[in-house]
Design a protein around this motif. Structure first.
Motif, PDB file in Angstrom:
ATOM      1  N   ILE A  29       7.244  26.993  26.295  1.00  0.00           N
ATOM      2  CA  ILE A  29       8.452  27.087  25.664  1.00  0.00           C
ATOM      3  C   ILE A  29       8.057  27.816  24.243  1.00  0.00           C
ATOM      4  O   ILE A  29       7.105  27.393  23.556  1.00  0.00           O
ATOM      5  N   CYS A  31       9.936  29.234  21.007  1.00  0.00           N
ATOM      6  CA  CYS A  31      11.275  29.403  20.203  1.00  0.00           C
ATOM      7  C   CYS A  31      11.255  30.668  19.271  1.00  0.00           C
ATOM      8  O   CYS A  31      10.285  30.846  18.684  1.00  0.00           O
ATOM      9  N   LEU A 121      16.480  31.925  27.476  1.00  0.00           N
ATOM     10  CA  LEU A 121      17.829  31.029  27.333  1.00  0.00           C
ATOM     11  C   LEU A 121      18.311  31.355  25.886  1.00  0.00           C
ATOM     12  O   LEU A 121      17.789  30.834  24.922  1.00  0.00           O
ATOM     13  N   ASP A 122      19.519  32.006  25.901  1.00  0.00           N
ATOM     14  CA  ASP A 122      20.030  32.527  24.455  1.00  0.00           C
ATOM     15  C   ASP A 122      21.103  31.690  23.892  1.00  0.00           C
ATOM     16  O   ASP A 122      21.911  31.251  24.927  1.00  0.00           O
ATOM     17  N   LEU A 124      21.124  28.634  23.301  1.00  0.00           N
ATOM     18  CA  LEU A 124      20.938  27.431  23.835  1.00  0.00           C
ATOM     19  C   LEU A 124      21.411  26.193  22.901  1.00  0.00           C
ATOM     20  O   LEU A 124      22.016  25.241  23.153  1.00  0.00           O
ATOM     21  N   LYS A 137      15.164  20.088  26.280  1.00  0.00           N
ATOM     22  CA  LYS A 137      13.539  20.385  26.294  1.00  0.00           C
ATOM     23  C   LYS A 137      12.706  19.777  27.093  1.00  0.00           C
ATOM     24  O   LYS A 137      11.791  20.253  27.833  1.00  0.00           O
ATOM     25  N   ILE A 156      13.380  31.004  23.767  1.00  0.00           N
ATOM     26  CA  ILE A 156      14.628  30.375  23.200  1.00  0.00           C
ATOM     27  C   ILE A 156      14.703  30.930  21.809  1.00  0.00           C
ATOM     28  O   ILE A 156      14.234  30.254  20.759  1.00  0.00           O
TER      29      ILE A 156
END
Length: 199
Positions: A29, A31, A121-122, A124, A137, A156
């Motif tokens: 992930i 961000c 993943l927009d 989110l 998460k 994300i």
């Protein structure tokens, strides 16, 4: 690790949107962080375009177009009226979580079937409370850990501290990587030390 080249000024505006043209992504992930209007969602689009050009598999989920009322319409179309009723009686955050349960199956399948791939993943964290964000998460990390041998990159765009906490963060301004140990550090980064509510 992926090295991705994106246009610094993709929309031909007076001032370039990004200070650099090349960014590095690490599996897991990431961000995307920056103030509203700093190009987080635009960067997702540019990275998806880059992946398509390089023939790297990519999938996306956008809370604004795939969640909320769109999800209710989708369940109605497939005549899943139990889900339609559940969605109508749920808060925005609950709707996102319900809709994500289906998306998690797709993420699992994607991570299993691709040696390398990008998942976006927009929006989110829009509408989710801190507990839901932590759980989302956890589920994503659990899926990625099952397929550690594959290089899956999850992007994300994030607006909340709960989402960025304990995550690798990429600043949209200069494509530098950050980690935020406290809410105050994240707030200072986003707002430049200004107090929220003051100019």
């Amino acid at each position: 690790m992926l090295k991705i080249k994106v246009p610094r000024n993709p929309w031909d505006e007076e001032k370039p949107l990004y200070n650099r043209a090349t960014l590095e992504l690490h599996p897991g992930i990431t961000c995307l962080v920056g103030p509203n209007g700093s190009g987080k969602s635009s960067l997702c689009t540019l990275i998806k375009d880059w992946a398509r050009e390089k023939k790297i598999p990519a999938m996306e989920w956008d809370n604004y177009t795939d969640g909320g009322s769109h999800a209710i319409s989708k369940y109605g179309f497939y005549e899943d009226f139990n889900m339609v009723a559940t969605m109508f009686m749920s808060s925005e955050g609950q709707r996102i979580v319900l809709n994500l349960s289906e998306e998690f199956r797709k993420i699992y399948k994607f991570a299993k079937e691709n040696k390398e791939g990008i998942i976006v993943l927009d929006a989110l964290d829009s509408g989710l409370d801190v507990f839901n964000i932590a759980e989302v998460k956890w589920v994503i990390n659990d899926i990625l850990n099952k397929f550690k041998e594959n290089e899956i990159y999850v992007l994300i765009p994030a607006n909340s501290y709960e989402m960025v906490k304990e995550c690798d963060c990429l600043a949209t301004k200069d494509f530098k990587h950050h980690q935020f140990q406290t809410y105050e550090a994240f707030e200072k980064f986003i707002y430049g030390g200004r107090v929220i509510g003051q100019g």
